[in-house]
Structure formats: structure tokens, C-alpha cells
Design a protein around this motif. Structure first.
Motif, short mmCIF file in Angstrom:
data_model
loop_
_atom_site.label_atom_id
_atom_site.label_comp_id
_atom_site.label_asym_id
_atom_site.label_seq_id
_atom_site.Cartn_x
_atom_site.Cartn_y
_atom_site.Cartn_z
N GLY A 47 0.81 -1.21 0.00
CA GLY A 47 0.00 0.00 0.00
C GLY A 47 0.84 1.26 0.00
O GLY A 47 0.55 2.22 -0.73
N ALA A 48 1.90 1.27 0.80
CA ALA A 48 2.75 2.45 0.89
C ALA A 48 3.46 2.73 -0.43
O ALA A 48 3.54 3.88 -0.88
N VAL A 49 3.97 1.68 -1.09
CA VAL A 49 4.66 1.86 -2.37
C VAL A 49 3.70 2.36 -3.43
O VAL A 49 4.01 3.30 -4.19
N LEU A 50 2.51 1.77 -3.50
CA LEU A 50 1.53 2.19 -4.50
C LEU A 50 1.09 3.64 -4.26
O LEU A 50 0.94 4.42 -5.21
N ARG A 51 0.88 3.99 -3.00
CA ARG A 51 0.45 5.36 -2.69
C ARG A 51 1.55 6.37 -3.06
O ARG A 51 1.26 7.42 -3.65
N GLN A 52 2.81 6.05 -2.73
CA GLN A 52 3.91 6.96 -3.06
C GLN A 52 4.03 7.15 -4.56
O GLN A 52 4.26 8.25 -5.06
N ARG A 53 3.85 6.05 -5.28
CA ARG A 53 3.94 6.13 -6.75
C ARG A 53 2.80 6.98 -7.31
O ARG A 53 2.99 7.79 -8.22
N ARG A 54 1.60 6.79 -6.78
CA ARG A 54 0.45 7.56 -7.26
C ARG A 54 0.63 9.05 -6.99
O ARG A 54 0.41 9.88 -7.89
N VAL A 55 1.05 9.38 -5.78
CA VAL A 55 1.23 10.79 -5.41
C VAL A 55 2.34 11.42 -6.25
O VAL A 55 2.23 12.57 -6.69
N ALA A 56 3.42 10.66 -6.49
CA ALA A 56 4.53 11.17 -7.29
C ALA A 56 4.09 11.52 -8.71
O ALA A 56 4.65 12.42 -9.35
N GLN A 57 3.06 10.80 -9.22
CA GLN A 57 2.57 11.06 -10.56
C GLN A 57 1.37 12.01 -10.57
O GLN A 57 0.75 12.22 -11.61
N ASP A 58 1.07 12.56 -9.39
CA ASP A 58 -0.02 13.53 -9.26
C ASP A 58 -1.35 12.95 -9.74
O ASP A 58 -2.12 13.62 -10.44
N LEU A 59 -1.60 11.69 -9.36
CA LEU A 59 -2.85 11.01 -9.72
C LEU A 59 -3.74 10.90 -8.49
O LEU A 59 -3.26 10.77 -7.36
N THR A 60 -5.03 10.94 -8.69
CA THR A 60 -5.99 10.76 -7.61
C THR A 60 -6.35 9.28 -7.50
O THR A 60 -6.06 8.48 -8.40
N LEU A 61 -7.03 8.93 -6.41
CA LEU A 61 -7.52 7.57 -6.27
C LEU A 61 -8.46 7.21 -7.42
O LEU A 61 -8.43 6.10 -7.94
N ALA A 62 -9.29 8.18 -7.80
CA ALA A 62 -10.24 7.94 -8.88
C ALA A 62 -9.51 7.68 -10.20
O ALA A 62 -9.92 6.82 -10.99
N ASN A 63 -8.43 8.42 -10.45
CA ASN A 63 -7.65 8.22 -11.67
C ASN A 63 -7.11 6.80 -11.75
O ASN A 63 -7.24 6.12 -12.77
N VAL A 64 -6.49 6.37 -10.65
CA VAL A 64 -5.87 5.04 -10.62
C VAL A 64 -6.94 3.95 -10.71
O VAL A 64 -6.77 2.95 -11.40
N ALA A 65 -8.05 4.16 -10.01
CA ALA A 65 -9.12 3.17 -10.04
C ALA A 65 -9.64 2.98 -11.46
O ALA A 65 -9.88 1.85 -11.91
N GLU A 66 -9.80 4.08 -12.18
CA GLU A 66 -10.29 4.00 -13.56
C GLU A 66 -9.28 3.29 -14.46
O GLU A 66 -9.65 2.45 -15.28
N LEU A 67 -8.00 3.64 -14.33
CA LEU A 67 -6.96 3.03 -15.15
C LEU A 67 -6.82 1.53 -14.88
O LEU A 67 -6.54 0.74 -15.79
N ALA A 68 -7.00 1.15 -13.60
CA ALA A 68 -6.81 -0.25 -13.21
C ALA A 68 -8.09 -1.08 -13.32
O ALA A 68 -8.05 -2.30 -13.18
#
Length: 212
Positions: free
Chosen positions: A31-52
Motif C-alpha cells: 500500500g505504501a509503495v503504491l500510494r507513493q507512486r500515485r502521489v509522485a505522478q499527481d494522480l488521484t484515487l479515482a484516476n488510478v481506479a479507472e486506469l486499473a
């Protein structure tokens, strides 16, 4: 036979508990690695959820280590974030570094036996364990008239000249050291500065101690 069975039960329970704790640690790590990666790419939870192709709530739970994630979901998330599975687990269960950084000018100034003005030692690493393995010093000298003591102690010593020129005695031999020179010797043999030829002088002195 009953004694063997009784001895086996607590081991099994302990093993299960350890496995449970390990899984909990793994989920939190993921969870920590995924969150850090998401924040580093300036993505929201909704963005990642849609992509995945996952729900926003599921992505949130995964980032917070609240659920055991399936391999399929992990592959979707890592793909969405531009990660591979090997990159995701690269630092998991790796030992902590325990490194020590002493910034420029922050070395602890210490007084050595027989030293006077114009002769300073800055300790560049501080021992944290019970056994002393090595001592690194940055030594500065700028007083040509100073009389220097003779040292004798355990270990091997390594000197690396940074600036200036000095005549340095080891036993009966005197060596001329200048910037760029490296000098290694047995520290049990009497040694020390003989004459400061060109000041200011600065050199690194590292003493390596043998294991007991």
C-alpha cells in the motif's frame, strides 16, 4: 507420543501468528509503495481506479493495507502506475541501512593526548555498538612551530593527504607526504608528525582495529 503432540501445537500456533504478522506487513508495504507512486505522478484515487479497472474504495483499502490483494489486482495497479511487480517488491524485507552521515563541518572536535593549538581532530563517525571497528578523523595543522607528540596504539592506520606537505615519522623512518599521497602503517609502531613543511595541512586518518 502425547508430549510430542503437545510440543508441536504451540509451534504451529506461533508459526501461524508469524505468518499473519508477515502478511500484514506485506500488505502495508504494498500500500505504501503504491500510494507513493500515485502521489509522485499527481494522480488521484479515482484516476488510478479507472486506469486499473477497480473501484475507488478497493484502491483506497489496498493503499491503506486493509485488504489482502490478489495478484490480478496488483498487476492492474502496477500497470496503471507504470511499475513492474519486481519493482514493487524490490525493497520488501531488505535490511535497514543503518548508515551514518556527518555533514561538512559537523565532525565532532576532539582533543588527543599531547595536541596543542593549531592541531585539531574532527571525528567523522561515531561508534554506536559495543565494539570499535574503526576511527576516521579529519586532521588539520597550521602551526609550524608546534611540537608534536609520538603516538602508539592498536590497529592499522591509513593516512590520505588532502592539502599541504608534512614529514611523518614511522619507527626509524621519516616519510614526506603531500596532497594525493596515501600512507598505511602498523599503528603499534611509534609514529607521528616530524615536521610541517608546507601549511595548512589537512589529511584523513583512519585507524582500523582488529577483531577481538
Amino acid at each position: 507420543m502425547s508430549e510430542d503432540r503437545d510440543a508441536f501445537v504451540p509451534k504451529t500456533l506461533a508459526t501461524r501468528q508469524a505468518d499473519s504478522e508477515r502478511r500484514m506487513g506485506l500488505e502495508q508495504y504494498i500500500g505504501a509503495v503504491l500510494r507513493q507512486r500515485r502521489v509522485a505522478q499527481d494522480l488521484t484515487l479515482a484516476n488510478v481506479a479507472e486506469l486499473a479497472g477497480l473501484s475507488r474504495g478497493m484502491v483506497s483499502k489496498i493503499e491503506n493495507g486493509q485488504v489482502a490483494t490478489s495478484l490480478e489486482s496488483l498487476e492492474r495497479l502496477t500497470t496503471a502506475l507504470g511499475l513492474t511487480l519486481s519493482q514493487l517488491f524490490r525493497d520488501y524485507d531488505s535490511p535497514e541501512g543503518g548508515a551514518q552521515l556527518v555533514k561538512a563541518g559537523e565532525g565532532m572536535e576532539v582533543v588527543r593526548r599531547g595536541t596543542r593549538r593549531g592541531h585539531t581532530y574532527h571525528l567523522l563517525a561515531y561508534h554506536r555498538g559495543q565494539q570499535r571497528n574503526f576511527e576516521p578523523f579529519l586532521i588539520s595543522m597550521d602551526d609550524e612551530s608546534e611540537a608534536f607528540p609520538t603516538f602508539q596504539h592498536d590497529g592499522m592506520q591509513f593516512l590520505y593527504m588532502l592539502e599541504g606537505r608534512i614529514e611523518y615519522r614511522h619507527g626509524k623512518q621519516v616519510y614526506t607526504l603531500e596532497a594525493g599521497d596515501a600512507f598505511t602503517f602498523d599503528a603499534q609502531v611509534p609514529h607521528g608528525p616530524e615536521r610541517l613543511v608546507e601549511v595548512p595541512i589537512r589529511f584523513l586518518a583512519v585507524t582500523v582495529f582488529q577483531d577481538d
